[in-house]
Design an enzyme around this catalytic site. Structure first.
Site, PDB file in Angstrom:
ATOM      1  N   SER A   1     -48.659 -34.345  36.665  1.00 52.86           N
ATOM      2  CA  SER A   1     -48.378 -34.613  38.032  1.00 52.86           C
ATOM      3  C   SER A   1     -47.109 -34.029  38.819  1.00 52.86           C
ATOM      4  O   SER A   1     -47.069 -34.065  39.865  1.00 52.86           O
ATOM      5  CB  SER A   1     -48.009 -36.278  38.391  1.00 52.86           C
ATOM      6  OG  SER A   1     -49.260 -36.865  37.877  1.00 52.86           O
TER       7      SER A   1
ATOM      8  N   GLU B   1       1.048  -1.291  -0.052  1.00 56.75           N
ATOM      9  CA  GLU B   1       0.072  -0.018  -0.154  1.00 56.75           C
ATOM     10  C   GLU B   1       0.826   1.240   0.117  1.00 56.75           C
ATOM     11  O   GLU B   1       0.269   2.401  -0.524  1.00 56.75           O
ATOM     12  CB  GLU B   1      -1.175   0.023   1.331  1.00 56.75           C
ATOM     13  CG  GLU B   1      -1.847  -1.139   1.275  1.00 56.75           C
ATOM     14  CD  GLU B   1      -3.162  -1.027  -0.007  1.00 56.75           C
ATOM     15  OE1 GLU B   1      -3.334   0.088  -0.460  1.00 56.75           O
ATOM     16  OE2 GLU B   1      -3.433  -2.032  -0.169  1.00 56.75           O
TER      17      GLU B   1
END
Length: 818
Positions: free
Chosen positions: A469, A90
């Site tokens: 139950s 770059e």
């Protein structure tokens, strides 16, 4: 000669005029643009988006939340080789220029003039790219370019070169949601920065130019060309020597997706944490780099996953093979490439791997897996694969392997306990499991279904199922507050109640097996899960009283029906609510709030939230009465986040859990539930070889829901199994058969190293000798007497009752006894 000098003088004048005009234009541009430029001072304390990290109690990664994958690094942590790769790609002169590359800009201007295009290469330094990343839009214009240049100068004045490069490396996009060099190295190569090779450094440096179309996964050939360019630039700038260059150029690229190494499979739990943290901190919670520590125990969670999935697959195979998940036509002479393409639509789910049947005969079948394996299944692997007809019927055992598997079938295979491949299938039933500590409500395990990838619906907290139950212990607790004792006798006999909602105007409850045992003590009735006893008991104490009493366990009034059906578990609750309710028995009568998050830490290491749950204190004086329905609604309703804990005030007493029921009541109900395991419907749990377990099975009408909720002093666990569409699980699929095995498998791991801890008898409870037939106190010389526990005042009351006469005994056998 004079003409030449004159022309040269004119040229000089023109040059000077051009420079002056250019300077004036540049000054004017700066004067116009400068006021609109942002301050670069913010870059000194920039807050890059970092995903939220969710960890288990022992620091293992559960999940990362956020749109971006980023792990910021300091410039000191970036190897020189990697920095040089980016500089070569770059901006090789980065450490020497003042923010712009004048030559590059002039080249870009020349190309723009000669080509007429604004889209030309070159001209942007790393500093300019940082300016563009943080402050400017991707718009292509001369104004934007000038703004970029002016900002570059400002950035160079405000920050050091290393600081600018660090911003660039941490901000750059590398494709596949990866932002920053550390995230890119992890995603593409599964490595930290110091582990990268030269070739990998060059490849990563090549990506930001074309992050979506030039990364090594999307366009591998183009990426290798860019890598070669970067390596060439590194050689030209003397960042590397020729041998290093040659070796890197020859190196193959091994990039492949590497997702963050999630260490704990707890997606349902993680989603609840995400919702709670966002509720506390807002949407920024997902981008500000918070680390969330939770209550989850990684080992317990793995045990929960394994137990639940194995339990569902055992249930599923019990009801037969539904056939291939799909069928494809295999081309003649097809190879691995074609087979992989045919398998592509299927993905592995919870360890169940898709497989393509290549061939089958009487004795075996050859299956192909997407990872390239060939699996051979023999006849023993398909013995369970009787054809599914419905939940109560299956076809015959396959006589040959080809009866079950045909070429072109896509089926599931999984490894058994010996590591061998075996035929399997995705279960259609679902399940949920919640485990929490009864002393403070910390959730140590939570599974909301077979697979989060298959269904995001969290059955552990969002479902509203009937507990059957499993709700009876709460009814018995209410009865013990109204003078009943474990020795009280209630008649198990047919009974009818008016019910205008029914066609005949009568409700006639029944026991599961349609039999009746006559007068029976409450201890025996709960152990055997006798329905009619619970109904008569509720009728005796009153529905209104029981309805209000249930809120002491954290249930909301809306969850509990105001009718006698409450006795049979017709409430609508989630496993989390059941675990919270059972925790009241396990901890001696206190209501705790389930919670998941213990601490939230920001990116700087500062704690921004710490949970302060109400904790059971058995030695503290009771400082509050039983909570009301209003106070407990938020934690039991299943809406929004039922698991969040409100940070308590600094007053120490406020951190003590509120008493919900009398400790003696909790002890008595626990005593009955211990008998459920010792000799009742939960007796399969005896395989754990522990004496400190209590719990209750639960099954609803037509076997739509199967439950087991149980505990010891250290852990409360509630498990549910059923279909999302409320279909029947099939005849005989009681809680003891479908849910209890999952609970047992989980507890086998969770309690492995936990010593047994007795449920201590609290003051005010006494042991007495009773007549098992009448439930009354027995004489000292009665050879048939048995020991029972009850509250002191109940024992004293029974002691004052005269012994039953012969006539009373006859009536006791003939009529209801309460």
């Amino acid at each position: 000669m004079r003409l030449f000098l004159r022309l040269l003088r004119y040229a000089a004048y023109l040059a000077v005029a051009g420079i002056l005009i250019g300077a004036a234009a540049l000054g004017t541009a700066y004067w116009l643009i400068s006021p609109r430029l942002p301050s670069v001072e913010v870059l000194k304390d920039v807050r890059l988006q970092v995903p939220m990290r969710v960890e288990s109690a022992d620091g293992k990664l559960i999940a990362l939340f956020g749109e971006t994958k980023r792990t910021p690094v300091r410039i000191e942590e970036v190897p020189a080789q990697l920095k040089n790769a980016f500089l070569a790609a770059e901006d090789a002169d980065f450490y020497n220029h003042s923010g712009i590359d004048l030559g590059g800009i002039l080249r870009a201007v020349w190309l723009t003039v000669t080509t007429g295009s604004k889209h030309v290469a070159g001209g942007s330094t790393i500093t300019q790219q940082v300016a563009r990343m943080f402050f400017l839009s991707p718009e292509v214009s001369y104004t934007r370019k000038l703004a970029e240049i002016f900002l570059a100068f400002r950035i160079e004045n405000a920050l050091s070169k290393d600081e600018i490069l660090a911003l660039y490396l941490n901000k750059s996009f590398f494709g596949h949601r990866s932002y920053g060099i550390a995230a890119a190295a992890e995603f593409y190569y599964g490595k930290t920065l110091d582990q990268l090779t030269l070739a990998e450094c060059a490849m990563l440096a090549s990506i930001p130019k074309f992050p979506s179309t030039g990364n090594p996964l999307s366009r591998p050939e183009r990426a290798k060309e860019r890598r070669a360019y970067v390596l060439g630039r590194m050689l030209d700038n003397k960042f590397i020597d020729r041998p290093s260059y040659d070796a890197a150029m020859a190196a193959p690229d091994n990039a492949q997706p590497h997702e963050p190494p999630v260490e704990v499979d707890a997606a349902y739990f993680a989603e609840l944490v995400r919702l709670e943290v966002m509720d506390r901190l807002g949407n920024s919670a997902l981008t500000d780099g918070y680390r969330v520590r939770t209550t989850l125990d990684a080992g317990f969670q793995e045990a929960a996953n394994t137990a639940l999935r194995n339990g569902l697959m055992v249930y599923d195979q019990r009801h037969g093979f539904r056939g291939a998940e799909g069928h494809v036509e295999i081309p003649v002479n097809a190879g691995t490439a074609q087979w992989n393409e045919l398998l592509a639509p299927w993905r592995t789910v919870a360890g169940l791997v898709p497989a393509l049947v290549l061939s089958s005969d009487a004795n075996s079948a050859t299956l192909y897996l997407a990872d390239g394996q060939n699996v051979l299944l023999g006849s023993e692997a398909v013995q369970w694969a009787r054809r599914y007809q419905d939940e109560d019927h299956r076809g015959p055992v396959p006589k040959i392997v080809a009866d079950a598997l045909k070429p072109g079938d896509v089926v599931r295979v999984a490894r058994d306990s010996k590591g061998e491949w075996t035929l399997s299938q995705l279960p259609t039933a679902e399940a949920a499991l919640v485990a929490l500590r009864p002393d403070d409500g910390a959730v140590v395990s939570l599974v909301g279904g077979f697979s989060f990838a298959r269904s995001k619906f969290n059955r552990a907290t969002q479902s509203a199922r009937q507990p059957g139950s499993g709700f009876k212990p709460f009814i018995y607790s209410a009865a013990f507050e109204r003078g009943f004792t474990p020795a009280s006798v209630v008649n198990d006999a047919p009974v009818s109640f008016p019910d205008p909602s029914r066609p005949d105007g009568v409700w006639t409850p029944k026991n599961d097996d349609d039999t009746f045992q006559g007068p029976i003590r409450l201890r025996e009735a709960l152990a055997k899960s006798v329905n009619l006893v619970s109904v008569r008991l509720l009728d005796a104490i009153g529905v209104r009283y029981a309805h209000e009493y249930m809120t002491r366990f954290g249930f909301t009034p809306e969850q509990i029906p105001q009718s006698l059906s409450m006795a049979l578990g017709s409430a609508a609750v989630a496993p989390m609510a059941m675990a919270r309710g059972y925790a009241v028995f396990a901890n001696g009568g206190y209501l705790v709030d389930p919670y998941l998050v213990t601490e939230i830490i920001d990116r700087d290491g500062k704690t921004v939230y710490r949970a302060e749950p109400a904790v059971v204190c058995r030695t503290c004086p009771d400082h509050s009465v039983a909570p009301t329905a209003t106070a407990t609604a938020s934690a039991s309703s299943g809406a929004a986040s039922p698991l969040s804990t409100t940070a308590a005030p600094s007053d120490g007493a406020a951190h003590t859990a509120a008493r919900a029921i009398d400790p003696r009541n909790a002890y008595l109900v626990t005593s009955l539930m211990r008998d459920v395991i010792r000799r009742g419907t939960g007796s399969a749990a005896l395989s754990l070889k522990r004496n400190d377990l209590a719990g209750k099975t639960g099954t609803t009408n037509d076997h739509r829901d199967a439950w087991f909720s149980g505990f010891n002093a250290a852990l409360v666990v509630s498990c549910w199994v059923g279909f999302d569409d409320f279909s029947s699980l099939g005849r005989g699929e009681f809680g003891a058969k479908a849910a209890l095995p999952i609970w047992i498998d989980y507890m086998r791991t969770a309690l492995k190293d936990v010593p047994e801890q007795a449920f201590d008898m609290p003051p005010g409870v006494t042991k007495v000798r009773i007549d098992p037939a009448t439930g009354l106190l027995a004489g000292a010389d009665d050879p048939g007497a048995i020991l029972e526990v009850m509250k002191n005042e109940d024992a004293q009351r029974l002691a004052t009752q005269p012994p039953p006469t012969d006539e009373a005994a006859k009536q006791h056998e003939a009529y209801d006894v309460f």
